[in-house]
Scaffold this active site. Sequence first.
Site, short mmCIF file in Angstrom:
data_model
loop_
_atom_site.label_atom_id
_atom_site.label_comp_id
_atom_site.label_asym_id
_atom_site.label_seq_id
_atom_site.Cartn_x
_atom_site.Cartn_y
_atom_site.Cartn_z
N CYS A 120 -46.66 -9.66 25.62
CA CYS A 120 -45.33 -10.08 26.12
C CYS A 120 -44.73 -9.08 27.10
O CYS A 120 -43.92 -9.44 27.95
CB CYS A 120 -44.37 -10.29 24.97
SG CYS A 120 -44.96 -11.49 23.79
N HIS B 278 -40.25 -18.45 27.06
CA HIS B 278 -40.86 -17.10 27.08
C HIS B 278 -42.32 -17.20 27.55
O HIS B 278 -43.24 -17.20 26.74
CB HIS B 278 -40.75 -16.53 25.67
CG HIS B 278 -41.41 -15.21 25.46
ND1 HIS B 278 -41.71 -14.31 26.47
CD2 HIS B 278 -41.83 -14.60 24.30
CE1 HIS B 278 -42.28 -13.24 25.95
NE2 HIS B 278 -42.37 -13.40 24.64
N CYS C 118 -40.04 -7.09 22.33
CA CYS C 118 -41.08 -6.83 21.35
C CYS C 118 -42.41 -7.38 21.88
O CYS C 118 -42.44 -8.19 22.80
CB CYS C 118 -40.75 -7.47 20.01
SG CYS C 118 -40.51 -9.25 20.06
C1 LIG Z 1 -42.07 -23.01 17.32
C2 LIG Z 1 -43.16 -23.76 18.06
C3 LIG Z 1 -44.45 -23.81 17.22
C4 LIG Z 1 -42.65 -25.17 18.34
O1 LIG Z 1 -43.57 -25.81 19.15
P1 LIG Z 1 -43.43 -27.38 19.43
O2 LIG Z 1 -43.52 -28.13 18.15
O3 LIG Z 1 -44.38 -27.69 20.52
O4 LIG Z 1 -41.94 -27.43 19.97
P2 LIG Z 1 -41.13 -28.63 20.55
O5 LIG Z 1 -40.43 -28.18 21.76
O6 LIG Z 1 -41.98 -29.87 20.63
O7 LIG Z 1 -40.04 -28.84 19.44
C5 LIG Z 1 -40.35 -29.39 18.16
C6 LIG Z 1 -39.24 -30.34 17.79
O8 LIG Z 1 -38.02 -29.60 17.70
C7 LIG Z 1 -37.04 -30.20 18.52
N1 LIG Z 1 -36.20 -29.12 19.09
C8 LIG Z 1 -36.64 -27.98 19.66
N2 LIG Z 1 -35.56 -27.26 20.04
C9 LIG Z 1 -34.47 -27.95 19.71
C10 LIG Z 1 -33.09 -27.74 19.88
N3 LIG Z 1 -32.62 -26.61 20.45
N4 LIG Z 1 -32.22 -28.68 19.42
C11 LIG Z 1 -32.69 -29.80 18.83
N5 LIG Z 1 -34.00 -30.08 18.66
C12 LIG Z 1 -34.87 -29.15 19.10
C13 LIG Z 1 -37.82 -30.90 19.60
O9 LIG Z 1 -37.06 -31.96 20.16
C14 LIG Z 1 -39.01 -31.44 18.83
O10 LIG Z 1 -38.61 -32.60 18.16
P3 LIG Z 1 -39.65 -33.83 17.97
O11 LIG Z 1 -40.78 -33.26 17.14
O12 LIG Z 1 -38.83 -34.84 17.26
O13 LIG Z 1 -40.06 -34.20 19.35
C15 LIG Z 1 -43.49 -23.06 19.41
O14 LIG Z 1 -42.40 -23.16 20.27
C16 LIG Z 1 -43.85 -21.62 19.23
O15 LIG Z 1 -44.97 -21.29 18.80
N6 LIG Z 1 -42.94 -20.68 19.58
C17 LIG Z 1 -43.20 -19.27 19.46
C18 LIG Z 1 -43.95 -18.76 20.66
C19 LIG Z 1 -44.42 -17.36 20.48
O16 LIG Z 1 -44.91 -16.97 19.42
N7 LIG Z 1 -44.31 -16.54 21.52
C20 LIG Z 1 -44.65 -15.18 21.48
C21 LIG Z 1 -43.55 -14.43 20.88
S1 LIG Z 1 -44.00 -12.79 20.51
#
Ligand SMILES: CC(C)(COP(=O)(O)OP(=O)(O)OC[C@H]1O[C@@H](n2cnc3c(N)ncnc32)[C@H](O)[C@@H]1OP(=O)(O)O)[C@@H](O)C(=O)NCCC(=O)NCCS
Length: 397
Positions: free
Chosen positions: A96, A349, A380
């Site tokens: 990152c 991100h 981080c």
């Molecule tokens: C958390 C994670 C697994 C979610 O992935 P995803 O399932 O593809 O995420 P989505 O954007 O499709 O969101 C999932 C659901 O939450 C809902 N949602 C997401 N953010 C929302 C918000 N702010 N308000 C309302 N709903 C929200 C989406 O609409 C979706 O709903 P659905 O399933 O009904 O379509 C993914 O974002 C992730 O791995 N994040 C971390 C990344 C990471 O580790 N980076 C490195 C850091 S060190």
Amino acid sequence: MKRELAEVVLIDAVRTPFGRAGEKGIFWKTRAEDLCVPLMKALMDRNAGLTPRMVEDSVWGVTNQVKEQGGTIGRMIPMLADWGWEVPGCSIDRMCAGGLTAVGFCVSYIASGMADCLIAGGVEHMGHLPMGFMRDPHPRAVAVMGGETALNMGQTAENIHERFPEFTREMADAYAVACQQKAARAINAGRMADMIVPIEIEGGGGRKQWIAADQHPRPGTTMAALAGLKTHFREEGGRVTAGNASGLNDGACAVLLMSRAKARELGLKPRMRWVASAVAAVEPTLMGTAPVPATRKALAKAGLTMADMDIIEINEAFAVQALYCLDRLGVAGDDPRVNIWGGALAYGHPLAASGPRLLAFMSGLFRETPQARYGLATMCVGRGQGYSMIWESINES
Ligand SMILES: CC(C)(COP(=O)(O)OP(=O)(O)OC[C@H]1O[C@@H](n2cnc3c(N)ncnc32)[C@H](O)[C@@H]1OP(=O)(O)O)[C@@H](O)C(=O)NCCC(=O)NCCS
């Protein structure tokens, strides 16, 4: 031979809009290099007197250095920008903080007198090269790092919730709602316009289309909606959701760095001056806590305290780790100096692009707030690292 360190200044910062990774993402049909090339051209166009031959290195952070992001993308980008083959380039990986590390290398380069004019950037196309793609960790790595969860960033965030239960899911959700609101206000007020370089993509029906807006922010986010989201990283008792985690994104960001003397020679106005940087390491299973020791170290080097920081740009990999770090640094999650235009929970991100993005926000905020003097950028890093940088605003009229 005795040498004075040169003063290092940031002249300009540009980024692509950030897209969502995957087939529905704006950059699904765009290659990683094609996110970077328009940034190089924009830096050239925006800074009169600068020519490609003046750029002494093109240093790019990128995490997954395979396929389109492999083969030393930092070297390929100037050539793809039609600058010929005379501008050297390299790629750097600190996950990152790859882009922030690229900036850090350039700072050292310039301070030591090894170069006067550099471009540092970060890029990640998480749609084409997902996290962990083609990785083959050493079989002993899990044990050395303290357990399986060290390899999964969402689980490291769950570990913080577990180890420090005073940071609740409700607090994480409230922080995420506030972040989305700050981002919406900044976007509506046009704050992103100066830093975003529109990118031409292939839209529906093969039609060309220009994209100038971030895809990830969800301005209408409410506590009720977040409370209904499923947790992704723990079968039972999890607290980390898509709403209080940063997303999976595609994007790039680049900054133009010079010695102050070079900027003066070219008649370019620097926006901010480098003050101090530090990296630090923590238990990999709690990687999100590492901005705390990194920031303490950077502040000590600078002879400053958190009270001196007017702008605090913390990369929100997860709401809980941002809350933890701010708390341990003596700053409230709703402190008005923190992520004034919102953070990664809203914008997304794209790993290595996020460090330079923090600096792009900081330099924009310095412009908006002439009374601000010092800014902190901190993030981080997977495997348990933190990177912090302190910059000072320059208001040259
Ligand atoms: C958390 C994670 C697994 C979610 O992935 P995803 O399932 O593809 O995420 P989505 O954007 O499709 O969101 C999932 C659901 O939450 C809902 N949602 C997401 N953010 C929302 C918000 N702010 N308000 C309302 N709903 C929200 C989406 O609409 C979706 O709903 P659905 O399933 O009904 O379509 C993914 O974002 C992730 O791995 N994040 C971390 C990344 C990471 O580790 N980076 C490195 C850091 S060190």
